[in-house]
Scaffold this motif. Sequence first.
Motif, PDB file in Angstrom:
ATOM      1  N   MET A   1     -18.803 -43.896  -8.382  1.00 36.85           N
ATOM      2  CA  MET A   1     -18.880 -42.403  -8.341  1.00 36.85           C
ATOM      3  C   MET A   1     -19.302 -41.703  -7.014  1.00 36.85           C
ATOM      4  O   MET A   1     -18.897 -40.775  -6.610  1.00 36.85           O
ATOM      5  N   ALA A   2     -20.281 -42.469  -6.569  1.00 32.15           N
ATOM      6  CA  ALA A   2     -20.752 -41.915  -5.195  1.00 32.15           C
ATOM      7  C   ALA A   2     -19.723 -41.792  -4.109  1.00 32.15           C
ATOM      8  O   ALA A   2     -18.930 -42.729  -4.032  1.00 32.15           O
ATOM      9  N   ASN A   3     -19.727 -40.900  -3.098  1.00 33.38           N
ATOM     10  CA  ASN A   3     -18.608 -41.025  -2.115  1.00 33.38           C
ATOM     11  C   ASN A   3     -19.493 -40.483  -1.046  1.00 33.38           C
ATOM     12  O   ASN A   3     -19.852 -39.300  -0.816  1.00 33.38           O
ATOM     13  N   SER A   4     -19.760 -41.301  -0.051  1.00 28.78           N
ATOM     14  CA  SER A   4     -20.503 -40.953   0.979  1.00 28.78           C
ATOM     15  C   SER A   4     -19.667 -39.894   2.167  1.00 28.78           C
ATOM     16  O   SER A   4     -20.303 -39.282   3.046  1.00 28.78           O
ATOM     17  N   THR A   5     -18.335 -39.646   1.835  1.00 28.15           N
ATOM     18  CA  THR A   5     -17.947 -38.576   2.750  1.00 28.15           C
ATOM     19  C   THR A   5     -17.914 -37.129   2.138  1.00 28.15           C
ATOM     20  O   THR A   5     -17.452 -36.171   2.564  1.00 28.15           O
ATOM     21  N   LYS A   6     -18.509 -37.172   1.013  1.00 28.01           N
ATOM     22  CA  LYS A   6     -18.797 -35.830   0.357  1.00 28.01           C
ATOM     23  C   LYS A   6     -20.348 -35.483   0.042  1.00 28.01           C
ATOM     24  O   LYS A   6     -20.990 -36.217   0.336  1.00 28.01           O
ATOM     25  N   GLY A   7     -20.593 -34.167   0.327  1.00 29.74           N
ATOM     26  CA  GLY A   7     -21.826 -33.728   0.329  1.00 29.74           C
ATOM     27  C   GLY A   7     -22.494 -33.872  -1.086  1.00 29.74           C
ATOM     28  O   GLY A   7     -21.496 -33.899  -2.349  1.00 29.74           O
ATOM     29  N   THR A   8     -23.590 -33.781  -1.223  1.00 25.64           N
ATOM     30  CA  THR A   8     -24.337 -33.604  -2.735  1.00 25.64           C
ATOM     31  C   THR A   8     -24.627 -32.417  -3.109  1.00 25.64           C
ATOM     32  O   THR A   8     -24.874 -31.598  -2.526  1.00 25.64           O
ATOM     33  N   PRO A   9     -24.314 -32.115  -4.549  1.00 27.20           N
ATOM     34  CA  PRO A   9     -24.627 -30.575  -4.891  1.00 27.20           C
ATOM     35  C   PRO A   9     -26.156 -29.995  -4.451  1.00 27.20           C
ATOM     36  O   PRO A   9     -25.918 -28.845  -4.402  1.00 27.20           O
ATOM     37  N   LEU A  10     -27.062 -30.880  -4.644  1.00 25.54           N
ATOM     38  CA  LEU A  10     -28.559 -30.178  -4.277  1.00 25.54           C
ATOM     39  C   LEU A  10     -29.070 -30.725  -2.890  1.00 25.54           C
ATOM     40  O   LEU A  10     -30.046 -30.921  -2.645  1.00 25.54           O
ATOM     41  N   GLU A  11     -27.879 -31.019  -1.962  1.00 24.69           N
ATOM     42  CA  GLU A  11     -28.353 -31.563  -0.707  1.00 24.69           C
ATOM     43  C   GLU A  11     -29.227 -30.321  -0.201  1.00 24.69           C
ATOM     44  O   GLU A  11     -28.962 -29.071  -0.094  1.00 24.69           O
ATOM     45  N   LEU A  31     -32.476 -34.864 -10.598  1.00 23.28           N
ATOM     46  CA  LEU A  31     -32.421 -33.795  -9.440  1.00 23.28           C
ATOM     47  C   LEU A  31     -32.307 -34.798  -8.051  1.00 23.28           C
ATOM     48  O   LEU A  31     -31.503 -34.348  -7.252  1.00 23.28           O
ATOM     49  N   ALA A  32     -32.718 -36.134  -7.947  1.00 25.56           N
ATOM     50  CA  ALA A  32     -32.559 -36.840  -6.848  1.00 25.56           C
ATOM     51  C   ALA A  32     -31.125 -37.321  -6.869  1.00 25.56           C
ATOM     52  O   ALA A  32     -30.321 -37.538  -6.124  1.00 25.56           O
ATOM     53  N   ASP A  33     -30.489 -37.756  -8.245  1.00 26.82           N
ATOM     54  CA  ASP A  33     -29.158 -38.282  -8.043  1.00 26.82           C
ATOM     55  C   ASP A  33     -28.349 -37.055  -7.777  1.00 26.82           C
ATOM     56  O   ASP A  33     -26.971 -37.413  -7.255  1.00 26.82           O
ATOM     57  N   LEU A  34     -28.561 -35.853  -7.856  1.00 26.19           N
ATOM     58  CA  LEU A  34     -27.759 -34.679  -7.503  1.00 26.19           C
ATOM     59  C   LEU A  34     -28.094 -34.282  -6.328  1.00 26.19           C
ATOM     60  O   LEU A  34     -27.250 -33.410  -5.711  1.00 26.19           O
ATOM     61  N   GLY A  35     -28.781 -35.097  -5.470  1.00 27.08           N
ATOM     62  CA  GLY A  35     -29.087 -34.818  -4.019  1.00 27.08           C
ATOM     63  C   GLY A  35     -30.114 -34.374  -3.653  1.00 27.08           C
ATOM     64  O   GLY A  35     -30.309 -34.149  -2.270  1.00 27.08           O
ATOM     65  N   ALA A  36     -31.178 -33.886  -4.488  1.00 26.33           N
ATOM     66  CA  ALA A  36     -32.377 -33.231  -3.911  1.00 26.33           C
ATOM     67  C   ALA A  36     -33.073 -34.255  -3.198  1.00 26.33           C
ATOM     68  O   ALA A  36     -33.318 -35.522  -3.422  1.00 26.33           O
ATOM     69  N   GLU A  37     -33.864 -33.895  -2.308  1.00 31.92           N
ATOM     70  CA  GLU A  37     -35.280 -34.699  -1.745  1.00 31.92           C
ATOM     71  C   GLU A  37     -36.261 -34.641  -2.752  1.00 31.92           C
ATOM     72  O   GLU A  37     -36.920 -33.554  -2.664  1.00 31.92           O
ATOM     73  N   VAL A  38     -36.653 -35.809  -3.203  1.00 25.50           N
ATOM     74  CA  VAL A  38     -37.704 -35.785  -4.240  1.00 25.50           C
ATOM     75  C   VAL A  38     -38.958 -36.526  -3.814  1.00 25.50           C
ATOM     76  O   VAL A  38     -38.692 -37.715  -3.347  1.00 25.50           O
ATOM     77  N   VAL A  39     -40.062 -35.881  -3.842  1.00 27.50           N
ATOM     78  CA  VAL A  39     -41.413 -36.303  -3.132  1.00 27.50           C
ATOM     79  C   VAL A  39     -42.223 -36.645  -4.427  1.00 27.50           C
ATOM     80  O   VAL A  39     -42.474 -35.680  -4.940  1.00 27.50           O
ATOM     81  N   LYS A  40     -42.432 -37.811  -4.504  1.00 22.23           N
ATOM     82  CA  LYS A  40     -43.280 -38.175  -5.778  1.00 22.23           C
ATOM     83  C   LYS A  40     -44.640 -38.142  -5.558  1.00 22.23           C
ATOM     84  O   LYS A  40     -45.251 -39.036  -4.687  1.00 22.23           O
ATOM     85  N   ILE A  41     -45.513 -37.329  -6.035  1.00 24.11           N
ATOM     86  CA  ILE A  41     -46.984 -37.034  -5.758  1.00 24.11           C
ATOM     87  C   ILE A  41     -47.714 -38.210  -7.057  1.00 24.11           C
ATOM     88  O   ILE A  41     -47.544 -37.912  -8.008  1.00 24.11           O
ATOM     89  N   THR A 359     -22.616 -37.548  -6.331  1.00 24.59           N
ATOM     90  CA  THR A 359     -23.935 -38.118  -6.617  1.00 24.59           C
ATOM     91  C   THR A 359     -24.235 -39.013  -5.851  1.00 24.59           C
ATOM     92  O   THR A 359     -23.448 -39.783  -5.114  1.00 24.59           O
ATOM     93  N   ARG A 360     -25.758 -39.277  -5.754  1.00 21.28           N
ATOM     94  CA  ARG A 360     -26.202 -40.238  -4.846  1.00 21.28           C
ATOM     95  C   ARG A 360     -26.263 -41.700  -5.411  1.00 21.28           C
ATOM     96  O   ARG A 360     -26.782 -41.740  -6.767  1.00 21.28           O
ATOM     97  N   SER A 361     -26.254 -42.623  -4.461  1.00 24.24           N
ATOM     98  CA  SER A 361     -26.317 -44.105  -5.084  1.00 24.24           C
ATOM     99  C   SER A 361     -27.275 -44.805  -3.957  1.00 24.24           C
ATOM    100  O   SER A 361     -27.035 -44.429  -2.722  1.00 24.24           O
ATOM    101  N   GLY A 362     -27.340 -46.063  -4.399  1.00 19.29           N
ATOM    102  CA  GLY A 362     -27.738 -47.235  -3.428  1.00 19.29           C
ATOM    103  C   GLY A 362     -29.216 -46.710  -3.096  1.00 19.29           C
ATOM    104  O   GLY A 362     -29.902 -47.186  -1.742  1.00 19.29           O
ATOM    105  N   HIS A 363     -30.106 -46.141  -3.734  1.00 20.38           N
ATOM    106  CA  HIS A 363     -31.567 -45.860  -3.624  1.00 20.38           C
ATOM    107  C   HIS A 363     -32.543 -46.521  -4.345  1.00 20.38           C
ATOM    108  O   HIS A 363     -32.222 -46.353  -5.547  1.00 20.38           O
TER     109      HIS A 363
END
Length: 393
Positions: A1-11, A31-41, A359-363
């Motif tokens: 599903m993930a494609n590194s040549t495309k941007g993510t929706p929530l980049e 939200l992270a899978d959709l591309g957001a940077e998520v900082v977990k406190i 969507t993002r993967s490999g994380h």
Amino acid sequence: MANSTKGTPLEGVRVLDCTQMLAGPFATQLLADLGAEVVKIERPQYGDITRTTGPDVGDSGITAYFSSLNRGKRSVELDLSTAEGAAAFKSLAEVADVVVENYRPGTMKKWGLGYDDLRSVNEDIVYCSISGFLEGPYRDLPAFDMVAQALGGSMSITGEEDGPPVRPGIPIGDICAGMYAVVGVVTSLYGGGGDYVEVPMFEGLVSWLTERAGRTFVTDEPYPRLGTAHPTLAPYRAFETADGWFAVAIASDNTWQSFCDAIGRPELVDDDRFATNDERVKNRSELIEELAPLFRARSNDEWFTQFREHGLPGAPVQDTHQLFENEHLRESGVLDDLTIGGADFPYPLCPIQFSEAATRSGHTPPQLGEHTEVVLSEVLSDSEITRILSNRE
């Protein structure tokens, strides 16, 4: 599903994740899978409660529970109940887009980190609170999935007809709230931000009743508990086979005719007891007596092949081990094959597909506090970071 040549929706969207257990982390994982940077406190030394809810993944020291909900996030140890921890969080909020929290109602406000507090430093912040209940008599009840399911009606309609109510195997109260949280956050971002969003588990589950609620209003009776059967369709249930269970979903008279041909019982079409769906529902017991021996005589694979050849709705009941060996699931591209602590795990990705995004993967999931220094260095001085790190011991 993930494609590194495309941007993510929530980049480019930064999310501060003040959640633990399931509902909140599920939302921020999406939200992270959709591309957001998520900082977990996370709480210093302890972190998310699920970090200690085993089993561990390989020798990673990270549990399967935690890793399934926190992939790709950055972990920052910060005690929000202290003045310096709250101040550091406010500094992070100045450059964030979203805050998601699922503490007991009023906790963040008590720490000086409520919506109004953070809006004073960032007027565009989207602040999402996940709670058990909206304002009302239940507001302060402990918000656990089972409690929301019990009060929300779903347990009353789950289980066998002559058995006790059953909690659905998936924690739908948590997941319902998590999905509504994502809808609320993304909707607010689309509107330009600067909004407070509250998402409840209980009221969310009530909204999921849909036609179950509609039937209740019309009949003035509770929706029945029927196991896998359906109150207004037949045959619509799971049948035992030679090696498991097979789910059958016949929802129209035309499909019933095709079904009778497929199972080798075309004469049932002309049987007055089963001629229409209403008759089949009325004579459900007799119908099951006719069909049950047929299904027990063949395997799940045989029935699945037969149903697919005839274009009929039906499938074997797979357990969670069989599921991840499923050929369709593998080929559809929704599994993220990660190696964590020497163990291979096929984690499900967000299944939404976009024509112009990915969507993002490999994380992998983070160790506790793995990103504390690097994240705080973006908003604090070296001396402030040193003081926070020394106080978390």
